[in-house]
Write an enzyme that holds these catalytic residues in place. Structure first.
Site, PDB file in Angstrom:
ATOM      1  N   HIS A 190      14.602  36.438  16.735  1.00 52.49           N
ATOM      2  CA  HIS A 190      13.330  36.558  16.013  1.00 52.49           C
ATOM      3  C   HIS A 190      12.456  37.578  16.730  1.00 52.49           C
ATOM      4  O   HIS A 190      12.660  37.877  17.902  1.00 52.49           O
ATOM      5  CB  HIS A 190      12.633  35.198  15.951  1.00 52.49           C
ATOM      6  CG  HIS A 190      13.209  34.299  14.901  1.00 52.49           C
ATOM      7  ND1 HIS A 190      12.505  33.894  13.792  1.00 52.49           N
ATOM      8  CD2 HIS A 190      14.446  33.777  14.762  1.00 52.49           C
ATOM      9  CE1 HIS A 190      13.272  33.134  13.039  1.00 52.49           C
ATOM     10  NE2 HIS A 190      14.454  33.039  13.606  1.00 52.49           N
ATOM     11  N   HIS A 244       7.188  37.068  18.338  1.00 53.08           N
ATOM     12  CA  HIS A 244       6.853  37.432  16.962  1.00 53.08           C
ATOM     13  C   HIS A 244       5.646  38.371  16.942  1.00 53.08           C
ATOM     14  O   HIS A 244       4.748  38.234  17.770  1.00 53.08           O
ATOM     15  CB  HIS A 244       6.473  36.187  16.148  1.00 53.08           C
ATOM     16  CG  HIS A 244       7.628  35.307  15.825  1.00 53.08           C
ATOM     17  ND1 HIS A 244       7.797  34.062  16.392  1.00 53.08           N
ATOM     18  CD2 HIS A 244       8.661  35.478  14.971  1.00 53.08           C
ATOM     19  CE1 HIS A 244       8.897  33.513  15.896  1.00 53.08           C
ATOM     20  NE2 HIS A 244       9.444  34.342  15.038  1.00 53.08           N
ATOM     21  N   GLY A 245       5.619  39.259  15.963  1.00 55.19           N
ATOM     22  CA  GLY A 245       4.416  40.042  15.717  1.00 55.19           C
ATOM     23  C   GLY A 245       3.295  39.099  15.295  1.00 55.19           C
ATOM     24  O   GLY A 245       3.532  38.108  14.595  1.00 55.19           O
ATOM     25  N   ASP A 250      13.091  31.693   5.643  1.00 54.23           N
ATOM     26  CA  ASP A 250      12.774  31.820   7.072  1.00 54.23           C
ATOM     27  C   ASP A 250      11.803  30.683   7.457  1.00 54.23           C
ATOM     28  O   ASP A 250      11.262  29.992   6.566  1.00 54.23           O
ATOM     29  CB  ASP A 250      12.153  33.213   7.284  1.00 54.23           C
ATOM     30  CG  ASP A 250      12.004  33.597   8.747  1.00 54.23           C
ATOM     31  OD1 ASP A 250      12.734  33.057   9.580  1.00 54.23           O
ATOM     32  OD2 ASP A 250      11.152  34.470   9.039  1.00 54.23           O
ATOM     33  N   THR A 254       7.081  42.633  11.131  1.00 52.84           N
ATOM     34  CA  THR A 254       5.930  43.496  11.388  1.00 52.84           C
ATOM     35  C   THR A 254       6.221  44.985  11.139  1.00 52.84           C
ATOM     36  O   THR A 254       5.356  45.713  10.632  1.00 52.84           O
ATOM     37  CB  THR A 254       5.464  43.295  12.850  1.00 52.84           C
ATOM     38  OG1 THR A 254       5.275  41.884  13.060  1.00 52.84           O
ATOM     39  CG2 THR A 254       4.171  44.011  13.134  1.00 52.84           C
TER      40      THR A 254
HETATM   41  P1  13P Z   1       8.477  40.525  13.834  1.00 53.76           P
HETATM   42  O1  13P Z   1       7.374  40.444  12.849  1.00 53.76           O
HETATM   43  O2  13P Z   1       8.010  40.578  15.206  1.00 53.76           O
HETATM   44  O3  13P Z   1       9.454  41.592  13.479  1.00 53.76           O
HETATM   45  O4  13P Z   1       9.287  39.141  13.724  1.00 53.76           O
HETATM   46  C1  13P Z   1       9.776  38.691  12.491  1.00 53.76           C
HETATM   47  C2  13P Z   1      10.435  37.370  12.585  1.00 53.76           C
HETATM   48  O5  13P Z   1      10.993  37.011  13.584  1.00 53.76           O
HETATM   49  C3  13P Z   1      10.369  36.504  11.407  1.00 53.76           C
HETATM   50  O6  13P Z   1      11.040  35.308  11.568  1.00 53.76           O
END
Ligand code: 13P
Length: 300
Positions: free
Chosen positions: A231, A195-196, A82, A256
């Protein structure tokens, strides 16, 4: 020979089935996530982002690959790298090509290059260089266009302001051009998710409930024909996610939702913390993404 991750995502797209990408900031999260995929017969990706070995306890990309190869199940899982940012969440430049090269050597089956903090032309050039490297090894590449925020320290402006203004949303015409000029296999788009938070000050807070602008997503998916990626998959109401999948957003990244319950429990009881990850992953697969049994269709 087993199917490539790209073939599996193409099949998921054709059948409008979500493929979760679960982030691994702590190595003991591996086993319960793989077990949940296996027990629910769902197909998913296990992934690690650079910030998970620099800011959390994933160790290194090779430590993650080793643990993956110990617990993986080819029927239900693939390993994905990622976010390898060109410019990271602290605004620092990253030497991304050696990291991608190491990942391919370590056995990652797909990789993400995140040039989203660059101007369009520079994002295209960086992404193109990764596509050349990865495709030579038969490895699929995810790029990002638009800004899925949240990893930066503190969110300014507020989520509501970002959503209302459409700030950073992926431009459909640029997405088409980006795909043509880079040759990426999958594209992460910005259509309302965030994103978190991961900074010390904010990482334990409850994530805001994000929404998705489905008409905007539709305007992208109507003119591009590769799997799209969402994401910031934690905490988005279910109906948005299911609508997004119907409109081509197949890979749903989730970090998250599993990290926070694991962190809240791990010092009290490492065993219970793994159980919490398993239970949460099961709920996500069964009740949020509705993909119990998806491996039968995606990877028969
Ligand atoms: P969250 O932590 O908001 O679920 O997002 C994860 C993410 O997009 C990692 O690339």
């Amino acid at each position: 020979m087993s199917a490539s991750t790209n073939e599996l995502l193409q099949k998921a797209r054709k059948n409008q089935i979500a493929v979760p990408g679960f982030n691994i900031p702590y190595l003991p999260m591996f086993e319960p996530i793989v077990q949940a995929l296996r027990d629910s017969h769902s197909f998913g990706l296990i992934m690690v982002a650079r910030l998970e070995w620099t800011k959390f306890e994933a160790g290194s990309l090779t430590a993650v690959a080793e643990e993956y190869h110990r617990v993986m199940d080819e029927r239900f899982t693939r390993l994905h790298l990622d976010h390898i940012p060109v410019i990271d969440e602290d605004n620092l430049r990253v030497d991304y090509l050696p990291i991608i090269r190491n990942a391919i050597e370590a056995g990652y089956q797909s990789v993400m290059i995140d040039g989203s903090r660059l101007p369009l032309a520079d994002n295209i050039a960086a992404t193109r260089s990764v596509v050349e490297l990865a495709h030579a090894a038969g490895v699929a590449v995810e790029g990002e266009l638009g800004a899925v925020m949240g990893h930066e320290d503190g969110l300014t402006p507020s989520y509501e302001e970002i959503y209302a203004s459409g700030k950073g949303f992926t431009n459909p015409a640029e997405a088409k051009q980006f795909i043509q000029r880079t040759g990426v296999d999958w594209l992460s788009v910005a259509v309302g998710s965030i994103h978190g938070a991961i900074s010390k000050a904010f990482k334990d807070q409850k994530k805001v409930q994000a929404r998705l602008n489905i008409p905007h997503l539709r305007s992208i998916s109507e003119i591009v024909d590769i799997p799209l990626v969402l994401h910031g998959g934690t905490g988005i109401p279910k109906q948005y996610i299911l609508d997004a999948v119907r409109h081509g957003c197949i890979k749903i990244n989730i970090g998250t939702a599993l990290r926070q319950p694991y962190e809240q429990t791990r010092f009290r009881s490492p065993g219970k913390a793994q159980q919490v990850v398993y239970d949460t992953a099961m709920t996500l697969l069964r009740d949020e993404l509705n993909i119990t049994g998806s491996a039968k269709i995606i990877n028969p």
